[in-house]
Design a protein around this motif. Structure first.
Motif, PDB file in Angstrom:
ATOM      1  N   ARG A  70       0.821  -1.212   0.000  1.00 12.19           N
ATOM      2  CA  ARG A  70       0.000   0.000   0.000  1.00 12.19           C
ATOM      3  C   ARG A  70       0.858   1.265   0.000  1.00 12.19           C
ATOM      4  NH1 ARG A  70      -5.376   0.752   1.209  1.00 12.19           N
ATOM      5  NH2 ARG A  70      -5.628  -1.429   1.718  1.00 12.19           N
ATOM      6  N   GLU A  71       1.918   1.253   0.807  1.00 14.08           N
ATOM      7  CA  GLU A  71       2.713   2.479   0.937  1.00 14.08           C
ATOM      8  C   GLU A  71       3.815   2.582  -0.110  1.00 14.08           C
ATOM      9  OE1 GLU A  71       3.950   1.977   4.921  1.00 14.08           O
ATOM     10  OE2 GLU A  71       2.280   3.095   5.764  1.00 14.08           O
ATOM     11  N   LEU A  72       4.441   1.450  -0.420  1.00 14.68           N
ATOM     12  CA  LEU A  72       5.636   1.501  -1.254  1.00 14.68           C
ATOM     13  C   LEU A  72       5.399   1.000  -2.674  1.00 14.68           C
ATOM     14  CD1 LEU A  72       8.151   0.235   1.446  1.00 14.68           C
ATOM     15  CD2 LEU A  72       7.760   2.593   0.723  1.00 14.68           C
ATOM     16  N   GLY A  73       4.160   0.753  -3.038  1.00 15.45           N
ATOM     17  CA  GLY A  73       3.879   0.269  -4.388  1.00 15.45           C
ATOM     18  C   GLY A  73       4.063  -1.230  -4.475  1.00 15.45           C
ATOM     19  N   THR A 486       8.976   3.661   7.023  1.00 13.80           N
ATOM     20  CA  THR A 486       9.105   3.310   5.602  1.00 13.80           C
ATOM     21  C   THR A 486       8.285   4.226   4.702  1.00 13.80           C
ATOM     22  OG1 THR A 486       7.446   1.629   6.088  1.00 13.80           O
ATOM     23  CG2 THR A 486       9.688   0.858   5.811  1.00 13.80           C
ATOM     24  N   ALA A 487       7.180   4.748   5.214  1.00 15.47           N
ATOM     25  CA  ALA A 487       6.294   5.541   4.357  1.00 15.47           C
ATOM     26  C   ALA A 487       6.772   6.984   4.200  1.00 15.47           C
ATOM     27  CB  ALA A 487       4.885   5.530   4.924  1.00 15.47           C
ATOM     28  N   ARG A 488       7.757   7.364   4.999  1.00 14.38           N
ATOM     29  CA  ARG A 488       8.197   8.759   4.936  1.00 14.38           C
ATOM     30  C   ARG A 488       9.352   8.882   3.953  1.00 14.38           C
ATOM     31  NH1 ARG A 488      10.307  12.930   7.914  1.00 14.38           N
ATOM     32  NH2 ARG A 488      11.636  11.696   9.264  1.00 14.38           N
ATOM     33  N   LYS A 489       9.170   9.663   2.894  1.00 20.11           N
ATOM     34  CA  LYS A 489      10.170   9.695   1.829  1.00 20.11           C
ATOM     35  C   LYS A 489      11.475  10.345   2.271  1.00 20.11           C
ATOM     36  CE  LYS A 489       8.665  14.039  -0.229  1.00 20.11           C
ATOM     37  NZ  LYS A 489       8.149  14.762  -1.372  1.00 20.11           N
ATOM     38  N   GLU A 490      11.411  11.184   3.328  1.00 23.01           N
ATOM     39  CA  GLU A 490      12.634  11.870   3.773  1.00 23.01           C
ATOM     40  C   GLU A 490      13.591  10.924   4.494  1.00 23.01           C
ATOM     41  OE1 GLU A 490       9.595  13.051   4.345  1.00 23.01           O
ATOM     42  OE2 GLU A 490       9.583  14.728   2.931  1.00 23.01           O
ATOM     43  N   GLN A 491      13.065   9.811   4.979  1.00 22.82           N
ATOM     44  CA  GLN A 491      13.943   8.926   5.747  1.00 22.82           C
ATOM     45  C   GLN A 491      14.524   7.847   4.835  1.00 22.82           C
ATOM     46  OE1 GLN A 491      12.522   5.773   8.445  1.00 22.82           O
ATOM     47  NE2 GLN A 491      13.451   6.937  10.104  1.00 22.82           N
ATOM     48  N   ILE A 492      15.795   7.989   4.519  1.00 21.09           N
ATOM     49  CA  ILE A 492      16.460   7.016   3.655  1.00 21.09           C
ATOM     50  C   ILE A 492      17.302   6.097   4.542  1.00 21.09           C
ATOM     51  CG2 ILE A 492      18.005   6.676   1.697  1.00 21.09           C
ATOM     52  CD1 ILE A 492      15.614   8.277   0.871  1.00 21.09           C
ATOM     53  N   SER A 522       8.062  10.373  -3.937  1.00 17.38           N
ATOM     54  CA  SER A 522       7.265   9.680  -2.930  1.00 17.38           C
ATOM     55  C   SER A 522       8.105   8.565  -2.326  1.00 17.38           C
ATOM     56  CB  SER A 522       6.004   9.075  -3.552  1.00 17.38           C
ATOM     57  OG  SER A 522       6.358   7.937  -4.305  1.00 17.38           O
ATOM     58  N   ALA A 523       7.566   7.949  -1.269  1.00 18.24           N
ATOM     59  CA  ALA A 523       8.283   6.865  -0.608  1.00 18.24           C
ATOM     60  C   ALA A 523       8.486   5.678  -1.539  1.00 18.24           C
ATOM     61  CB  ALA A 523       7.518   6.428   0.642  1.00 18.24           C
ATOM     62  N   ARG A 524       7.705   5.600  -2.613  1.00 16.19           N
ATOM     63  CA  ARG A 524       7.850   4.504  -3.560  1.00 16.19           C
ATOM     64  C   ARG A 524       9.198   4.516  -4.254  1.00 16.19           C
ATOM     65  NH1 ARG A 524       2.294   3.044  -6.602  1.00 16.19           N
ATOM     66  NH2 ARG A 524       0.989   2.949  -4.752  1.00 16.19           N
ATOM     67  N   GLU A 525       9.845   5.681  -4.250  1.00 16.88           N
ATOM     68  CA  GLU A 525      11.132   5.784  -4.932  1.00 16.88           C
ATOM     69  C   GLU A 525      12.313   5.502  -4.003  1.00 16.88           C
ATOM     70  OE1 GLU A 525      10.022   8.868  -8.513  1.00 16.88           O
ATOM     71  OE2 GLU A 525      10.782   9.712  -6.651  1.00 16.88           O
ATOM     72  N   LYS A 526      12.040   5.163  -2.767  1.00 10.03           N
ATOM     73  CA  LYS A 526      13.151   4.851  -1.866  1.00 10.03           C
ATOM     74  C   LYS A 526      13.846   3.559  -2.274  1.00 10.03           C
ATOM     75  CE  LYS A 526      11.824   5.228   2.500  1.00 10.03           C
ATOM     76  NZ  LYS A 526      11.335   5.684   3.827  1.00 10.03           N
ATOM     77  N   LEU A 527      13.088   2.547  -2.597  1.00 12.05           N
ATOM     78  CA  LEU A 527      13.619   1.318  -3.186  1.00 12.05           C
ATOM     79  C   LEU A 527      14.752   0.692  -2.384  1.00 12.05           C
ATOM     80  CD1 LEU A 527      13.617   2.617  -6.861  1.00 12.05           C
ATOM     81  CD2 LEU A 527      12.096   0.852  -5.963  1.00 12.05           C
ATOM     82  N   SER A 528      14.668   0.756  -1.076  1.00 13.00           N
ATOM     83  CA  SER A 528      15.717   0.195  -0.236  1.00 13.00           C
ATOM     84  C   SER A 528      15.968  -1.275  -0.561  1.00 13.00           C
ATOM     85  CB  SER A 528      15.310   0.300   1.239  1.00 13.00           C
ATOM     86  OG  SER A 528      15.081   1.649   1.570  1.00 13.00           O
ATOM     87  N   PHE A 529      17.222  -1.617  -0.777  1.00 12.21           N
ATOM     88  CA  PHE A 529      17.675  -2.992  -1.064  1.00 12.21           C
ATOM     89  C   PHE A 529      17.125  -3.546  -2.384  1.00 12.21           C
ATOM     90  CE2 PHE A 529      17.451  -2.836   3.676  1.00 12.21           C
ATOM     91  CZ  PHE A 529      18.810  -2.953   3.948  1.00 12.21           C
ATOM     92  N   GLU A 530      16.496  -2.702  -3.201  1.00 14.00           N
ATOM     93  CA  GLU A 530      15.827  -3.248  -4.384  1.00 14.00           C
ATOM     94  C   GLU A 530      16.672  -3.123  -5.648  1.00 14.00           C
ATOM     95  OE1 GLU A 530      11.662  -2.386  -4.948  1.00 14.00           O
ATOM     96  OE2 GLU A 530      11.463  -1.864  -2.831  1.00 14.00           O
TER      97      GLU A 530
END
Ligand SMILES: [Zn+2]
Length: 606
Positions: A70-73, A486-492, A522-530
């Motif tokens: 829901r939050e990260l796509g 995870t939903a907050r885009k500022e937190q990488i 948006s948080a969807r662009e954080k893509l941590s570990f992806e």
């Protein structure tokens, strides 16, 4: 077929947004000239199909199965990994790219088994060539599209369709051929036709100029958002295939040998300042260093360890920062190297700290890097030694495929805990004191996602950073970290794979990418570990500038470039400052680390 065409168009649209296009480009020439261009493209491609058999580079494929979020796509829910040596001699006889859990990997003929194979790696190797048997006018129709720049390289673009009845496993999609010698430098599409027992994925395959008239496969991105097989099952995944090590040599020893000058007038004398035989401690150290050198050379020879280079210096600077502030003087000096593989790991070989490319990619900032390196430094300080059995050369005589069976550098739980404790103490007395919140946050993100990334956290040779969802490395740092949002885009908390380090596929040299950070939408662009799509900036190597150009050819753009934005804080070794007030300056980039003198600033005040 309808679904396939849809996917293909979607991928094209995404990819095209990141490249320069010349507006209203006319066809390159009259029909007869166009026909000649097509003939040259066909000739070059068929020559590559033959000549590629002489190379045996490493091929690594890492796949993430994703589920809607829901939050990260979408987020990874499980992953697959394999690493092997490409062996294209004898042709490719299995076009099936799918090894679903119910279908055993039946043909591994042209892929020497290396470590673990669960998908069908041959399918991903296949995507290095357009069509190794039958890429010609009898089997395909070509339709000119336009001219287009891919990086510095101008390319002619064609849509390629198999003729009716031309058989199974034919390429359907778009090709880009550079406009000097007409090598295909990129092709994007799928194979077909799909039948009930043959399935083909969509892919975007890239080649890199590795010398005069030499364009070789380097990157393949695969993605399916709704891949149906066995009638009812569906796959959603994305994957990266990286090919490197076309020019594997015997380490640097050959160069050294050519530098020996025989001069009868001045007999060669040993230049070392050791006046006599080594004392016992010195002798032991030399013996251990010998084992260390043996292992490093063997890993480099197998194409698993990058040759010494600029990234090592950056890592060593961080290690030196820790040592100087803690008044440590380790002899022989501590060095650092890069393991070229994706799984997250670090290890120590004697006095050499090794960190994987994948781990370097995802670490958010310099303090997090310091956390990883300090743990390994602690092993060295605590005397957790390398097994000196490696000082015997015969132990290095094994096939590359055996590397990870023969060379292991794992510590037991007691040593791991001791290294963590020691490392925490070292960090407390270092320039990174008070800056480890981001490192703790990284571990929290790892803990949150590790359950869906078992292959990414399974090390080849070192200790695990996490076991299931439980972080097993420096876990105490999580206590002082802010809450994971995870939903907050500022937190990488962690970066995507592939955003920081690039590998020259010819020489295995590694370089830091220097992309500008761009604010996330948006948080969807954080893509941590992806994993994210590849979009290399193609260049031509001039014969005089081989080395310099090699740096540019491996330049894989980060996610952002492929999706039309910057992809976040990928290049910078920084975190979003507002999240960690302890972080202070957000200027701790890789470049800054490099520029920092080996002697750090004044020790932190107590
Ligand atoms: Zn350890």
């Amino acid at each position: 077929m309808r679904t396939a065409a849809k996917c293909f168009l979607l991928i094209c649209a995404v990819a095209a947004s990141g490249v320069a296009q010349s507006p209203q480009a006319p066809p390159p020439a009259a029909p007869s000239a166009l026909a000649q261009v097509i003939d040259r493209i066909i000739t070059q491609e068929n020559q590559l199909s033959k000549s590629i058999a002489r190379y045996h580079p490493l091929v690594e494929t890492y796949i993430q199965h994703v589920k809607p979020d829901r939050e990260l796509g979408a987020v990874p829910e499980k992953d697959e990994y394999f690493l092997g040596k490409l062996n294209l001699a004898g042709g490719i006889d299995d076009h099936s790219l799918l090894s679903a859990p119910s279908l055993p990997a039946k043909s591994l003929k042209f892929f020497n088994r290396f470590f673990s194979i669960r998908f069908l790696p041959s399918g991903f190797a296949q995507m290095a060539l357009v069509d190794e048997a039958g890429f010609d006018r009898q089997h395909y129709d070509f339709e000119y599209v336009r001219r287009e720049f891919l990086g510095e390289v101008r390319a002619v673009v064609f849509d390629v369709k198999p003729k009716k009845g031309s058989g199974a496993g034919r390429f359907l999609g778009r090709i880009w051929a550079e406009d000097q010698d007409y090598h295909i430098v990129r092709f994007n599409g799928t194979y077909g036709p799909t039948t009930s027992y043959r399935h083909y994925f969509h892919f975007d395959s890239w080649r890199v100029n590795m010398g005069p008239n030499l364009w070789l496969p380097a990157y393949v991105y695969t993605e399916e958002s709704d891949f149906r097989y066995l009638k009812v099952r569906s796959l959603r995944f994305k994957g990266q295939t990286r090919i490197w090590g076309y020019d594997l040599k015997q380490g640097s020893r050959e160069d050294e040998f050519t530098k020996i000058v025989v001069d009868a007038q001045n007999p060669v004398r040993d230049q070392s300042d050791t006046p006599a035989d080594l004392a016992p401690v010195g002798g032991l150290r030399a013996w251990e260093r010998l084992a260390e050198e043996n292992v490093l050379q063997r890993l480099e020879k197998a194409g698993l360890l990058a040759p010494e280079g600029e990234v090592d210096k950056i890592l060593t600077t961080v290690v030196n920062n820790i040592q100087v502030t803690n008044n440590i003087d380790i002899q022989p000096e501590v060095r650092a190297r890069v393991l070229l593989t994706t799984p997250l790991e670090s290890l120590t070989v004697g006095h050499t700290i090794v960190i994987s490319r994948g781990l370097l990619d995802v670490l958010p900032d310099e303090a997090s890097l310091a956390m990883v390196l300090t743990h390994e430094l602690a092993h060295i300080l605590l005397g957790h030694r390398l097994d000196t059995k490696f000082a015997f050369d015969d132990r290095m005589l094994f096939a590359d495929e055996q590397t990870f069976k023969r060379l292991g550098f794992r510590h037991d739980a007691k040593d791991e805990a001791a290294a963590d404790q020691k490392a925490l103490a070292l960090l407390e007395n270092s320039p990174y004191k008070g800056k480890t919140a981001a490192a703790g946050l990284f571990l929290k993100a790892l803990s949150a996602q590790a359950g869906g990334l078992p292959a990414l956290i399974r090390p080849h040779m070192g200790n695990r950073m996490a076991d299931g969802k439980t972080v097993s490395r420096m876990a105490q740092l999580m206590n002082s970290a802010p809450q994971l949002e995870t939903a907050r885009k500022e937190q990488i908390a962690a970066l995507p794979l592939g955003g920081r380090v690039k590998v020259d596929p010819w020489s295995c040299r590694v370089m830091m990418l220097r992309n500008k950070p761009v604010a996330l939408l948006s948080a969807r662009e954080k893509l941590s570990f992806e994993v994210t799509p590849f979009l290399p900036y193609l260049t031509r190597q001039s014969t005089t500038e081989q080395v310099a150009a090699a740096g540019a050819v491996g330049a894989v753009a980060n996610t952002g470039a492929a999706t039309g934005n910057g992809g976040g804080a990928t290049d910078q070794f920084k975190t979003s400052g507002s999240d960690h007030d302890s972080q202070g300056s957000t200027e701790t980039t890789m470049a800054a680390t490099e520029a920092r003198p080996a002697t750090p600033a004044a020790p932190p005040k107590q």
